[in-house]
Design an enzyme around this catalytic site. Structure first.
Site, PDB file in Angstrom:
ATOM      1  N   ASP A 247      77.520  29.707  19.416  1.00 40.71           N
ATOM      2  CA  ASP A 247      76.603  29.894  20.555  1.00 40.71           C
ATOM      3  C   ASP A 247      75.422  28.935  20.415  1.00 40.71           C
ATOM      4  OD1 ASP A 247      75.624  31.377  18.303  1.00 40.71           O
ATOM      5  OD2 ASP A 247      74.238  32.426  19.617  1.00 40.71           O
TER       6      ASP A 247
ATOM      7  N   HIS B  93      85.748  29.217  17.532  1.00 40.64           N
ATOM      8  CA  HIS B  93      84.850  29.760  18.562  1.00 40.64           C
ATOM      9  C   HIS B  93      83.543  28.965  18.484  1.00 40.64           C
ATOM     10  CE1 HIS B  93      83.493  32.879  21.391  1.00 40.64           C
ATOM     11  NE2 HIS B  93      82.305  32.655  20.834  1.00 40.64           N
TER      12      HIS B  93
ATOM     13  N   ASP C 105      93.680  31.815  15.000  1.00 36.27           N
ATOM     14  CA  ASP C 105      93.052  30.551  15.390  1.00 36.27           C
ATOM     15  C   ASP C 105      93.015  30.482  16.909  1.00 36.27           C
ATOM     16  OD1 ASP C 105      92.048  28.002  15.598  1.00 36.27           O
ATOM     17  OD2 ASP C 105      93.981  27.024  15.209  1.00 36.27           O
TER      18      ASP C 105
ATOM     19  N   GLU D  31      84.791  32.041  14.526  1.00 39.91           N
ATOM     20  CA  GLU D  31      83.557  31.345  14.889  1.00 39.91           C
ATOM     21  C   GLU D  31      83.122  30.508  13.683  1.00 39.91           C
ATOM     22  OE1 GLU D  31      80.606  33.746  16.853  1.00 39.91           O
ATOM     23  OE2 GLU D  31      79.285  32.045  17.196  1.00 39.91           O
TER      24      GLU D  31
END
Ligand code: 9MR
Length: 584
Positions: free
Chosen positions: A197, A510, A552, A561
């Site tokens: 993120d 991720h 994955d 992530e």
């Protein structure tokens, strides 16, 4: 626990003998192992081994008989030995054998072969095997920089435009004060994105930045010679310190100059979609001040002041500014000792909501003691009486120990120093016992399989290597090497968990940039979080066994992530191992 283990045994053997999926342990939502996975697997570190280290592969399911190691260059068998049955590893519900080829020290590229002709991935033995992967794991931080464009010169195919200038950040209502009321605009550019993120979180930045600084101080010669190929490479600072400074510049802006308090995080209200940084335009906020943020900040600023003092002629005033920032944050924490982070209702990004702060106080006290020599900090550290457990973003006591053992020997009595050292050695010995117990020959136990389990593995390896620096013991290094093998392929998923390294490595981490950039290969050098069976994201996992529960897939933020606090111990461990054979 016993029942679970038994269920694992039953399921494994039934699957092998029947050759088809049967209904297994009651508490597993999916079959523990699909039939296809029962084919013989050779799990091995796919990156390589240093010549004199332990070298083993795991064979699953268990078999006996001989194995060979074959040179790729000559096709000749260079080693012939017997497999050893190890029994069940409850964490993967497999019955396994070990192939030990530690006697192989000749540099080269090899495959391990079983009697039935099954061959392993290609692996190397060499004195430089971790150089490239080390450099990539550090370069990953450059790829996660906020507020700047990455040019093709430094980023290759992963070049991108600048995103998140963070020069117009709002004070969230939870962070409002008289001097800075709600929606006051502040500027807090730079820093690293935390993970997949685009948030920037002070608590998690604490351990990440600390660990990189520790790597620098422990392996200075190694780092003096590294070329990170980043924009600042020619400025006279080792590149690891250039990289860390990018984050320190942001961290400084997270301190409220009016009172010394530190905002917990800088994020949007909700996570962004899978877009590149330049396309993520939601308003960013600094959210609530917290004691955990202030203490992590104080610790890292104090350490930075110590480390950058040496480079005061290159960046005059930095070291003094870091010291002032550290002292201000410590004072704030002392007068606000229990301000826990409480996620406001309208904020949905990561919380990093630590509920116990004694270990953060110990961490900051240790750093301030080393920086100032003031005994009151040492007394505070000792009064807190913390155990040096495996480090994590919420458990920073060990970091205080690492610091005191590394830099404070001359500042305390020999007796006290030895007491602190013994506490660390005791923890390392706990891990050695775990190593001896494990069918996979890795010092990992069930409670290690949390969100970011691969970082738990690397933090354990780091603790073992630091213990080894103080009281050298072959099993300390053995444990650290085993954990490195584990993340590089000797694990029940068969993945080398570092992007771009190994025959089978994650392709769909991720990580918003890797997902959105149109480049097939993910950004290299990132450690995926790793297996664990919390299933927080409701993706479909192949197994409920903790060490095999990994996929994955971008969907899997709970196992796939990447994060700055997960790469940091990877950098440390690879530097520690590689600098043994390549100190300069
Ligand atoms: O690493 C964090 C893990 O320990 C927590 O269990 C999890 C849920 O709160 O959050 C992880 O951290 C994430 C953070 O909250 C937001 N950025 C991505 C981090 C890695 O997944």
């Amino acid at each position: 626990m016993v029942l679970l283990t038994l269920a694992g045994v039953v399921s494994s053997s039934m699957l092998i003998s029947c050759g088809q999926t049967v209904n297994v342990a009651k508490d597993t939502a999916v079959p523990a192992r699909k039939a296809a996975e029962q084919k013989t697997q050779i799990y091995i570190n796919q990156v390589g081994f240093l010549p004199n280290d332990h070298k083993v592969a795991v064979i699953s399911p268990q078999q006996s008989g001989a194995f060979t190691v074959v040179s790729q260059a000559t096709g000749q068998v260079v080693l012939n030995a017997k497999l050893q049955s190890k029994g069940i590893w409850p964490l993967s519900e497999e019955n396994v054998s070990i192939a030990d080829f530690s006697d192989l020290s000749q540099e080269g590229a090899y495959r391990l072969e079983l009697a039935d002709g099954k061959a392993s991935a290609l692996f190397s033995v060499g004195s430089m095997v971790y150089r490239q992967i080390h450099d990539a794991s550090l370069k990953a931080y450059y790829f996660n920089r906020a507020s700047m464009a990455l040019s093709p010169e430094f980023a290759g195919p992963w070049a991108r435009s600048a995103g998140h200038p963070d020069t117009q950040v709002n004070i969230h209502v939870s962070a409002a004060s008289d001097a800075r009321p709600t929606n006051t605009i502040i500027s807090a550019p730079k820093g690293w994105y935390d993970a997949g993120d685009y948030g920037k979180y002070v608590v998690n930045s604490g351990i990440s930045t600390y660990t990189l600084l520790l790597a620098y101080t422990h392996f200075k010669d190694f780092y003096q010679k590294r070329d990170g190929h980043i924009p600042e490479s020619s400025d006279g600072l080792p590149d690891i310190l250039n990289e860390v400074m990018w984050n320190l510049d942001w961290l400084q802006a997270m301190q409220d100059p009016n009172d010394g308090g530190v905002y917990h995080k800088l994020t949007t209200l909700n996570f962004a979609g899978s877009v590149m940084p330049e396309n993520a335009h939601e308003q960013r906020y600094v959210v609530q001040k917290s004691t955990a943020a202030a203490l992590n900040f104080a610790a890292v600023m104090a350490f930075a002041s110590q480390v950058y003092q040496e480079f005061d002629s290159v960046y005059p005033g930095k070291s003094a500014a870091y010291k002032k920032a550290a002292l201000g944050a410590w004072q704030w924490a002392k007068t606000h000792p229990e301000i826990l982070y409480l996620q406001p209702e309208d904020v949905k990004t990561g919380a990093y909501g630590d509920k116990t702060l004694a270990d953060e106080f110990a961490f900051a006290a240790a750093q301030l003691f080393v920086l100032t020599g003031d005994n009151s900090y040492l007394n505070e550290f000792l009064l807190l009486d913390q155990t040096p457990q495996t480090p994590s973003w919420s458990q920073t006591a060990s970091l205080g120990y690492f610091t005191l053992l590394s830099f404070a020997q001359d500042l305390m009595s020999a007796k006290l120093y030895q007491q602190l050292e013994n506490k660390l050695i005791k923890q390392a010995n706990v891990m050695v016992a775990q190593l001896a117990e494990s069918a996979y020959e890795v010092p990992l136990i069930k409670s290690d399989f949390v969100w970011g389990s691969n970082a738990v593995a690397m933090n354990k390896a780091m603790l073992l290597l630091i213990a080894n620096q103080h009281k050298p013991h072959p099993e300390f290094r053995h444990g650290a090497v085993a954990l490195t093998d584990y993340i590089l392929g000797r694990n029940p998923t068969g993945y080398s968990y570092v992007t771009g390294f190994g025959q089978l490595s994650p392709m769909h981490i991720h990580h918003r940039q890797s997902e959105a950039d149109g480049v097939v290969a993910p950004v290299p050098g990132f450690l995926a979080g790793g297996a664990q069976n919390g299933w927080q994201d409701q993706c479909n996992y192949p197994s409920k066994a903790p060490a095999a529960s990994y996929i994955d897939d971008f969907c899997s933020y709970s196992t796939n992530e990447i994060a700055i606090n997960w790469n940091a111990p990877l950098v440390y461990v690879l530097a520690a191992l590689q600098s043994q054979t390549m100190p300069y």
